[in-house]
Motif scaffolding. Structure first.
Motif, short mmCIF file in Angstrom:
data_model
loop_
_atom_site.label_atom_id
_atom_site.label_comp_id
_atom_site.label_asym_id
_atom_site.label_seq_id
_atom_site.Cartn_x
_atom_site.Cartn_y
_atom_site.Cartn_z
N ASP A 92 -3.70 8.13 -1.30
CA ASP A 92 -4.08 7.16 -0.27
C ASP A 92 -5.52 6.67 -0.48
O ASP A 92 -5.79 5.47 -0.43
CB ASP A 92 -3.94 7.84 1.10
N HIS B 217 -2.06 13.41 6.76
CA HIS B 217 -2.59 12.73 5.56
C HIS B 217 -4.07 12.34 5.64
O HIS B 217 -4.66 11.96 4.63
CB HIS B 217 -1.70 11.55 5.14
N HIS C 235 0.82 -1.22 0.00
CA HIS C 235 0.00 0.00 0.00
C HIS C 235 0.86 1.26 0.00
O HIS C 235 0.66 2.16 -0.81
CB HIS C 235 -0.94 -0.01 1.22
N HIS D 146 3.93 7.02 5.37
CA HIS D 146 2.80 7.81 5.89
C HIS D 146 1.98 7.07 6.94
O HIS D 146 1.39 7.68 7.80
CB HIS D 146 1.91 8.34 4.75
N ASP D 147 1.96 5.73 6.87
CA ASP D 147 1.18 4.96 7.85
C ASP D 147 2.07 4.30 8.91
O ASP D 147 1.64 3.37 9.59
CB ASP D 147 0.36 3.87 7.13
FE LIG Z 1 -2.47 4.88 3.99
#
Ligand SMILES: [Fe+2]
Ligand SMILES: [Fe+2]
Length: 249
Positions: free
Chosen positions: A196, A167, A82, A114-115
Protein backbone atom coordinates in the motif's frame (compact mmCIF):
# COMPACT_ATOMS: atom_id res chain seq x y z
CA UNK A 1 6.14 -52.17 -7.95
CA UNK A 2 4.23 -49.09 -6.81
CA UNK A 3 1.10 -47.20 -7.78
CA UNK A 4 0.41 -46.04 -11.28
CA UNK A 5 -2.37 -44.07 -12.87
CA UNK A 6 -2.94 -44.13 -16.57
CA UNK A 7 -5.63 -43.72 -19.16
CA UNK A 8 -6.43 -46.00 -22.02
CA UNK A 9 -8.35 -45.08 -25.12
CA UNK A 10 -11.48 -47.19 -25.37
CA UNK A 11 -12.40 -48.70 -28.76
CA UNK A 12 -15.43 -46.35 -28.79
CA UNK A 13 -13.16 -43.30 -28.53
CA UNK A 14 -13.49 -42.24 -24.90
CA UNK A 15 -10.80 -42.65 -22.26
CA UNK A 16 -10.90 -45.11 -19.41
CA UNK A 17 -8.80 -44.29 -16.33
CA UNK A 18 -6.93 -47.05 -14.54
CA UNK A 19 -5.17 -47.29 -11.28
CA UNK A 20 -2.82 -50.18 -10.67
CA UNK A 21 -1.11 -51.27 -7.57
CA UNK A 22 1.81 -53.62 -7.94
CA UNK A 23 3.43 -55.23 -4.92
CA UNK A 24 6.50 -57.38 -4.74
CA UNK A 25 5.81 -60.69 -3.03
CA UNK A 26 8.49 -61.03 -0.33
CA UNK A 27 11.12 -63.77 -0.63
CA UNK A 28 10.38 -64.76 -4.21
CA UNK A 29 13.19 -65.60 -6.59
CA UNK A 30 12.82 -64.69 -9.38
CA UNK A 31 10.78 -61.75 -7.94
CA UNK A 32 7.05 -62.12 -8.34
CA UNK A 33 4.49 -59.35 -8.17
CA UNK A 34 0.85 -59.22 -7.26
CA UNK A 35 -1.23 -56.57 -8.94
CA UNK A 36 -4.69 -55.03 -8.74
CA UNK A 37 -6.13 -53.04 -11.63
CA UNK A 38 -9.08 -50.81 -11.01
CA UNK A 39 -11.18 -48.72 -13.38
CA UNK A 40 -11.24 -45.28 -11.73
CA UNK A 41 -13.05 -43.41 -14.51
CA UNK A 42 -15.98 -42.40 -12.27
CA UNK A 43 -13.71 -41.02 -9.55
CA UNK A 44 -11.65 -39.26 -12.19
CA UNK A 45 -14.73 -37.62 -13.68
CA UNK A 46 -15.99 -36.51 -10.25
CA UNK A 47 -12.60 -35.01 -9.47
CA UNK A 48 -12.55 -33.15 -12.77
CA UNK A 49 -16.00 -31.78 -12.04
CA UNK A 50 -15.02 -30.58 -8.57
CA UNK A 51 -11.97 -28.88 -10.03
CA UNK A 52 -14.12 -27.24 -12.71
CA UNK A 53 -16.63 -25.98 -10.11
CA UNK A 54 -13.99 -24.62 -7.81
CA UNK A 55 -12.18 -22.82 -10.60
CA UNK A 56 -15.54 -21.31 -11.69
CA UNK A 57 -16.20 -20.24 -8.10
CA UNK A 58 -12.72 -18.80 -7.78
CA UNK A 59 -13.26 -16.73 -10.94
CA UNK A 60 -16.63 -15.58 -9.66
CA UNK A 61 -15.20 -14.45 -6.33
CA UNK A 62 -12.36 -12.60 -8.05
CA UNK A 63 -14.84 -11.01 -10.48
CA UNK A 64 -17.19 -9.92 -7.69
CA UNK A 65 -14.43 -8.53 -5.53
CA UNK A 66 -12.96 -6.66 -8.52
CA UNK A 67 -16.38 -5.13 -9.25
CA UNK A 68 -16.73 -3.97 -5.64
CA UNK A 69 -13.26 -2.49 -5.77
CA UNK A 70 -14.14 -0.53 -8.95
CA UNK A 71 -17.30 0.69 -7.26
CA UNK A 72 -15.34 2.14 -4.34
CA UNK A 73 -12.77 3.67 -6.68
CA UNK A 74 -15.47 5.39 -8.77
CA UNK A 75 -15.83 7.83 -5.90
CA UNK A 76 -12.14 8.52 -5.95
CA UNK A 77 -10.90 8.51 -9.54
CA UNK A 78 -7.40 9.60 -8.49
CA UNK A 79 -6.77 6.23 -6.98
CA UNK A 80 -8.32 4.11 -9.77
CA UNK A 81 -6.52 0.81 -9.91
CA UNK A 82 -4.82 1.38 -6.54
CA UNK A 83 -6.38 -1.66 -4.91
CA UNK A 84 -5.68 -4.02 -7.82
CA UNK A 85 -2.05 -2.86 -7.93
CA UNK A 86 -1.69 -3.32 -4.17
CA UNK A 87 -3.17 -6.82 -4.49
CA UNK A 88 -0.81 -7.72 -7.31
CA UNK A 89 2.26 -6.40 -5.48
CA UNK A 90 1.22 -8.05 -2.20
CA UNK A 91 0.83 -11.43 -3.91
CA UNK A 92 4.27 -11.04 -5.53
CA UNK A 93 5.85 -10.14 -2.17
CA UNK A 94 4.26 -13.24 -0.65
CA UNK A 95 5.64 -15.37 -3.49
CA UNK A 96 9.11 -13.90 -2.98
CA UNK A 97 8.79 -14.74 0.75
CA UNK A 98 8.06 -18.35 -0.16
CA UNK A 99 4.47 -18.29 1.08
CA UNK A 100 2.10 -20.77 -0.53
CA UNK A 101 -0.11 -20.11 -3.54
CA UNK A 102 -3.26 -20.01 -1.40
CA UNK A 103 -1.85 -17.18 0.74
CA UNK A 104 -0.78 -15.35 -2.42
CA UNK A 105 -4.31 -15.59 -3.81
CA UNK A 106 -5.81 -14.42 -0.51
CA UNK A 107 -3.55 -11.37 -0.61
CA UNK A 108 -4.75 -10.52 -4.11
CA UNK A 109 -8.32 -10.54 -2.78
CA UNK A 110 -7.33 -8.62 0.37
CA UNK A 111 -5.61 -5.99 -1.79
CA UNK A 112 -8.73 -5.53 -3.89
CA UNK A 113 -10.89 -4.68 -0.87
CA UNK A 114 -8.49 -3.27 1.74
CA UNK A 115 -9.83 0.29 1.29
CA UNK A 116 -13.50 -0.72 0.90
CA UNK A 117 -14.31 1.29 4.05
CA UNK A 118 -13.67 4.47 2.03
CA UNK A 119 -17.22 4.02 0.75
CA UNK A 120 -18.37 5.80 3.94
CA UNK A 121 -15.88 8.69 3.67
CA UNK A 122 -17.24 11.84 1.92
CA UNK A 123 -15.75 11.85 -1.57
CA UNK A 124 -14.69 15.52 -1.27
CA UNK A 125 -12.20 14.41 1.38
CA UNK A 126 -10.89 11.66 -0.83
CA UNK A 127 -10.35 13.99 -3.79
CA UNK A 128 -9.38 17.13 -1.88
CA UNK A 129 -6.57 18.85 -3.83
CA UNK A 130 -4.95 20.31 -0.70
CA UNK A 131 -3.62 18.68 2.45
CA UNK A 132 -6.26 17.36 4.79
CA UNK A 133 -7.03 18.99 8.11
CA UNK A 134 -6.64 16.94 11.27
CA UNK A 135 -10.39 16.36 11.57
CA UNK A 136 -10.73 15.38 7.92
CA UNK A 137 -7.88 12.92 8.36
CA UNK A 138 -9.63 11.48 11.44
CA UNK A 139 -12.64 10.74 9.24
CA UNK A 140 -10.49 9.15 6.53
CA UNK A 141 -8.91 6.95 9.19
CA UNK A 142 -12.31 5.38 9.93
CA UNK A 143 -12.03 3.49 6.61
CA UNK A 144 -10.00 0.76 8.30
CA UNK A 145 -12.59 -0.18 10.91
CA UNK A 146 -15.48 0.48 8.48
CA UNK A 147 -13.85 -1.96 6.08
CA UNK A 148 -13.75 -4.54 8.84
CA UNK A 149 -17.46 -4.04 9.57
CA UNK A 150 -18.36 -4.43 5.90
CA UNK A 151 -16.26 -7.56 5.34
CA UNK A 152 -16.48 -9.41 8.64
CA UNK A 153 -19.62 -11.38 7.76
CA UNK A 154 -18.24 -12.77 4.52
CA UNK A 155 -16.84 -16.20 5.23
CA UNK A 156 -13.62 -15.92 3.22
CA UNK A 157 -11.02 -18.67 3.67
CA UNK A 158 -8.52 -15.86 4.38
CA UNK A 159 -8.56 -13.17 7.11
CA UNK A 160 -9.73 -10.47 4.64
CA UNK A 161 -11.74 -8.36 7.12
CA UNK A 162 -8.96 -8.40 9.71
CA UNK A 163 -6.41 -7.35 7.06
CA UNK A 164 -8.60 -4.37 6.06
CA UNK A 165 -8.80 -3.49 9.76
CA UNK A 166 -5.01 -3.73 10.24
CA UNK A 167 -3.52 -2.38 7.02
CA UNK A 168 -2.56 0.99 8.56
CA UNK A 169 -1.04 -0.51 11.70
CA UNK A 170 2.75 -0.19 12.03
CA UNK A 171 5.01 -2.66 13.81
CA UNK A 172 6.24 -0.07 16.37
CA UNK A 173 2.65 0.64 17.39
CA UNK A 174 2.45 4.05 15.69
CA UNK A 175 -0.30 3.09 13.26
CA UNK A 176 -4.10 3.22 13.41
CA UNK A 177 -6.86 2.50 14.34
CA UNK A 178 -5.82 0.35 17.31
CA UNK A 179 -2.08 1.03 17.61
CA UNK A 180 -1.25 -2.68 17.33
CA UNK A 181 2.42 -3.66 17.26
CA UNK A 182 4.71 -6.56 16.33
CA UNK A 183 3.06 -9.96 16.49
CA UNK A 184 -0.36 -8.44 17.13
CA UNK A 185 -0.41 -7.59 13.42
CA UNK A 186 -1.15 -10.39 10.93
CA UNK A 187 1.61 -11.19 8.45
CA UNK A 188 -0.93 -10.62 5.64
CA UNK A 189 -1.65 -7.12 6.98
CA UNK A 190 2.09 -6.37 7.17
CA UNK A 191 2.40 -7.36 3.52
CA UNK A 192 -0.59 -5.26 2.40
CA UNK A 193 0.81 -2.32 4.41
CA UNK A 194 4.12 -2.37 2.52
CA UNK A 195 2.42 -2.84 -0.86
CA UNK A 196 0.00 0.00 0.00
CA UNK A 197 2.77 2.45 0.94
CA UNK A 198 4.83 1.65 -2.17
CA UNK A 199 1.84 1.97 -4.50
CA UNK A 200 0.55 5.16 -2.85
CA UNK A 201 3.90 6.95 -2.96
CA UNK A 202 4.70 5.86 -6.49
CA UNK A 203 1.46 7.12 -8.02
CA UNK A 204 -0.40 10.44 -8.06
CA UNK A 205 -2.55 11.66 -5.21
CA UNK A 206 -4.96 14.61 -5.41
CA UNK A 207 -2.77 16.78 -3.18
CA UNK A 208 0.62 15.91 -4.68
CA UNK A 209 2.40 14.47 -7.66
CA UNK A 210 3.78 11.00 -7.59
CA UNK A 211 7.04 10.88 -5.69
CA UNK A 212 8.09 7.98 -7.85
CA UNK A 213 9.12 4.45 -7.16
CA UNK A 214 12.64 5.41 -5.92
CA UNK A 215 11.23 7.61 -3.14
CA UNK A 216 8.77 4.85 -2.27
CA UNK A 217 11.52 2.24 -1.97
CA UNK A 218 13.64 4.68 0.08
CA UNK A 219 10.76 4.95 2.55
CA UNK A 220 10.66 1.17 2.84
CA UNK A 221 14.46 0.89 3.20
CA UNK A 222 14.60 3.59 5.90
CA UNK A 223 11.74 2.22 7.96
CA UNK A 224 12.21 -1.52 7.68
CA UNK A 225 12.10 -3.00 11.14
CA UNK A 226 10.64 0.27 12.49
CA UNK A 227 7.31 0.79 10.75
CA UNK A 228 7.33 -2.19 8.43
CA UNK A 229 8.18 -5.86 8.88
CA UNK A 230 11.81 -6.54 7.94
CA UNK A 231 11.19 -9.76 5.98
CA UNK A 232 8.35 -8.18 4.04
CA UNK A 233 10.54 -5.17 3.19
CA UNK A 234 13.44 -7.37 2.10
CA UNK A 235 11.17 -9.32 -0.25
CA UNK A 236 9.64 -6.14 -1.67
CA UNK A 237 13.02 -4.50 -2.24
CA UNK A 238 14.40 -7.61 -3.96
CA UNK A 239 11.36 -7.68 -6.20
CA UNK A 240 12.01 -4.15 -7.50
CA UNK A 241 15.81 -4.05 -7.29
CA UNK A 242 16.69 -7.49 -8.61
CA UNK A 243 13.69 -8.70 -10.55
CA UNK A 244 12.59 -5.50 -12.22
CA UNK A 245 9.06 -5.74 -10.87
CA UNK A 246 6.85 -2.89 -12.09
CA UNK A 247 3.53 -1.78 -10.68
CA UNK A 248 0.72 -3.12 -12.86
CA UNK A 249 -0.70 -0.64 -15.40
FE1 LIG B 1 -4.81 1.65 0.23
FE1 LIG C 1 -6.13 2.43 3.51
Amino acid sequence: GGDHYYRVKHARGHYVYFHDELRLIPNTNPPRFIGIWRDVSTEEKALEQVQEYSSKLEKMVLGTVTAISHMVELRDPYTAGHEARVGDLAAEIARKMGLDIDTQYGLRIAGLVHDIGKISVPSEYLTKPTRLTVSEFEIIKTHASNGYSILKNIDFPWPIAEVAYQHHERINGSGYPRGLSGDEILLEAKIIAVADVIESMATNRPYRHAQGIDKALDEIRRNQGILYDTQVCEAALKLFDQQGYQLAG
